[in-house]
Motif scaffolding. Structure first.
Motif, short mmCIF file in Angstrom:
data_model
loop_
_atom_site.label_atom_id
_atom_site.label_comp_id
_atom_site.label_asym_id
_atom_site.label_seq_id
_atom_site.Cartn_x
_atom_site.Cartn_y
_atom_site.Cartn_z
N LYS A 32 36.46 -74.70 -125.77
CA LYS A 32 37.31 -75.80 -125.29
C LYS A 32 37.09 -76.98 -126.22
CE LYS A 32 36.92 -74.50 -120.40
NZ LYS A 32 36.48 -74.97 -119.07
N GLU A 33 38.19 -77.46 -126.80
CA GLU A 33 38.12 -78.63 -127.67
C GLU A 33 39.15 -79.64 -127.19
OE1 GLU A 33 37.00 -77.76 -132.13
OE2 GLU A 33 38.56 -76.38 -131.47
N LYS A 34 38.74 -80.89 -127.13
CA LYS A 34 39.65 -81.98 -126.79
C LYS A 34 39.56 -83.01 -127.90
CE LYS A 34 40.55 -85.58 -123.40
NZ LYS A 34 40.03 -86.27 -122.21
N PHE A 35 40.69 -83.33 -128.48
CA PHE A 35 40.74 -84.30 -129.58
C PHE A 35 41.43 -85.58 -129.11
CE2 PHE A 35 40.38 -80.26 -131.73
CZ PHE A 35 39.49 -80.54 -132.75
N GLU A 65 35.59 -83.43 -128.47
CA GLU A 65 34.67 -82.93 -127.45
C GLU A 65 34.75 -81.42 -127.51
OE1 GLU A 65 32.72 -84.61 -125.23
OE2 GLU A 65 33.37 -86.58 -125.94
N LEU A 66 33.60 -80.75 -127.72
CA LEU A 66 33.55 -79.29 -127.83
C LEU A 66 32.69 -78.73 -126.71
CD1 LEU A 66 33.77 -76.54 -129.43
CD2 LEU A 66 31.64 -77.22 -130.53
N GLU A 67 33.18 -77.67 -126.09
CA GLU A 67 32.40 -76.91 -125.12
C GLU A 67 32.57 -75.44 -125.49
OE1 GLU A 67 31.73 -76.52 -120.31
OE2 GLU A 67 33.61 -77.33 -121.06
N TYR A 117 37.51 -78.68 -139.27
CA TYR A 117 36.55 -78.11 -138.33
C TYR A 117 36.39 -76.61 -138.57
CZ TYR A 117 36.70 -82.56 -136.03
OH TYR A 117 36.59 -83.90 -135.77
N PRO A 118 35.22 -76.05 -138.23
CA PRO A 118 34.99 -74.61 -138.44
C PRO A 118 35.98 -73.77 -137.64
CG PRO A 118 32.93 -75.74 -137.91
CD PRO A 118 34.04 -76.73 -137.68
N ASN A 119 36.12 -72.51 -138.04
CA ASN A 119 36.98 -71.57 -137.32
C ASN A 119 36.50 -71.45 -135.88
OD1 ASN A 119 38.53 -70.91 -139.59
ND2 ASN A 119 37.02 -69.41 -140.23
N THR A 120 37.43 -71.32 -134.97
CA THR A 120 37.10 -71.25 -133.55
C THR A 120 36.13 -70.12 -133.24
OG1 THR A 120 39.26 -72.18 -133.02
CG2 THR A 120 38.11 -71.07 -131.25
N ALA A 121 36.33 -68.95 -133.80
CA ALA A 121 35.45 -67.81 -133.51
C ALA A 121 34.01 -68.08 -133.96
CB ALA A 121 35.98 -66.55 -134.17
N GLY A 149 27.64 -66.49 -132.69
CA GLY A 149 28.25 -67.63 -133.35
C GLY A 149 27.24 -68.76 -133.52
N ALA A 150 27.75 -69.90 -133.94
CA ALA A 150 26.93 -71.08 -134.16
C ALA A 150 27.74 -72.30 -133.72
CB ALA A 150 26.53 -71.18 -135.63
N PRO A 151 27.69 -72.63 -132.42
CA PRO A 151 28.55 -73.70 -131.93
C PRO A 151 28.18 -75.09 -132.43
CG PRO A 151 27.05 -72.97 -130.22
CD PRO A 151 26.89 -72.02 -131.38
N ASP A 152 27.02 -75.25 -133.05
CA ASP A 152 26.62 -76.57 -133.54
C ASP A 152 26.95 -76.75 -135.02
OD1 ASP A 152 25.63 -79.11 -133.09
OD2 ASP A 152 23.54 -78.56 -133.48
N LEU A 153 27.87 -75.94 -135.54
CA LEU A 153 28.28 -76.09 -136.94
C LEU A 153 28.92 -77.47 -137.15
CD1 LEU A 153 29.94 -72.64 -137.71
CD2 LEU A 153 27.80 -73.52 -138.65
#
Length: 171
Positions: A32-35, A65-67, A117-121, A149-153
């Motif tokens: 989930k991303e909110k810009f 905001e990323l979740e 931003y990095p690829n969603t996957a 994955g690496a969500p903190d990229l």
């Protein structure tokens, strides 16, 4: 018979409940991303003797905001829900100038800070560990494996500039 294993395979957890088993959970994730963004720009123009100078200066504000929601899978096969949250805020300035020395000769200079931003996957917060180590005569010859994955990229940021000289010959 080639089909002798069908009853055993049909009782596998993946066949009995294809959505709620470890293999399905390990590859299931939600991003989930909110810009939120804002941009402002000021144009300018003036004469410098017999030349014209014009352009603009601006800045873009970008907040994300990323979740990342996924599952951590242990070598024993258990799944644990995992959520990672992150927010980023960036100011991205830009400027463009145009100097018209004559009707035929124009110089331009542009500069900006950009972001991608990095690829969603790649932002998947799930991790799967496989206990597939290989031992030969009591010696481990192949390690176990894992993936995720690496969500903190961090986002990719760059400063860019472009300078050009343009000569217009004829009409």
């Amino acid at each position: 018979s080639a089909f002798g294993d069908v009853p055993a395979i049909s009782q596998n957890a993946q066949c009995l409940d294809p959505r709620n088993n470890t293999n399905a959970l390990s590859s299931t994730f939600e991003i989930k991303e909110k810009f939120t963004s804002a941009y402002t720009k000021v144009d300018f123009g003036t004469e410098l003797g017999s030349t014209n100078l014009s352009g603009n200066i601006g800045v873009r504000y970008l907040h994300r905001e990323l979740e990342s929601i996924g599952n951590q899978i242990a070598p024993t096969g258990g799944a644990t829900a995992s959520t990672f949250e992150r927010s980023d805020s960036d100011f991205l300035p830009s400027a463009v100038t145009k100097l018209e020395l004559t009707d035929d000769l124009v110089f331009r200079l542009g500069a900006a800070r950009v972001i991608a931003y990095p690829n969603t996957a790649d932002l998947n917060s799930g991790v799967t560990l496989a206990n597939n180590a290989v031992f030969v005569d009591g010696v481990q010859t192949v390690l176990g494996t894992g993936n995720g994955g690496a969500p903190d990229l961090d986002p990719f940021k760059a400063d860019q500039a472009d300078l050009s000289a343009e000569y217009y010959f004829g009409e």
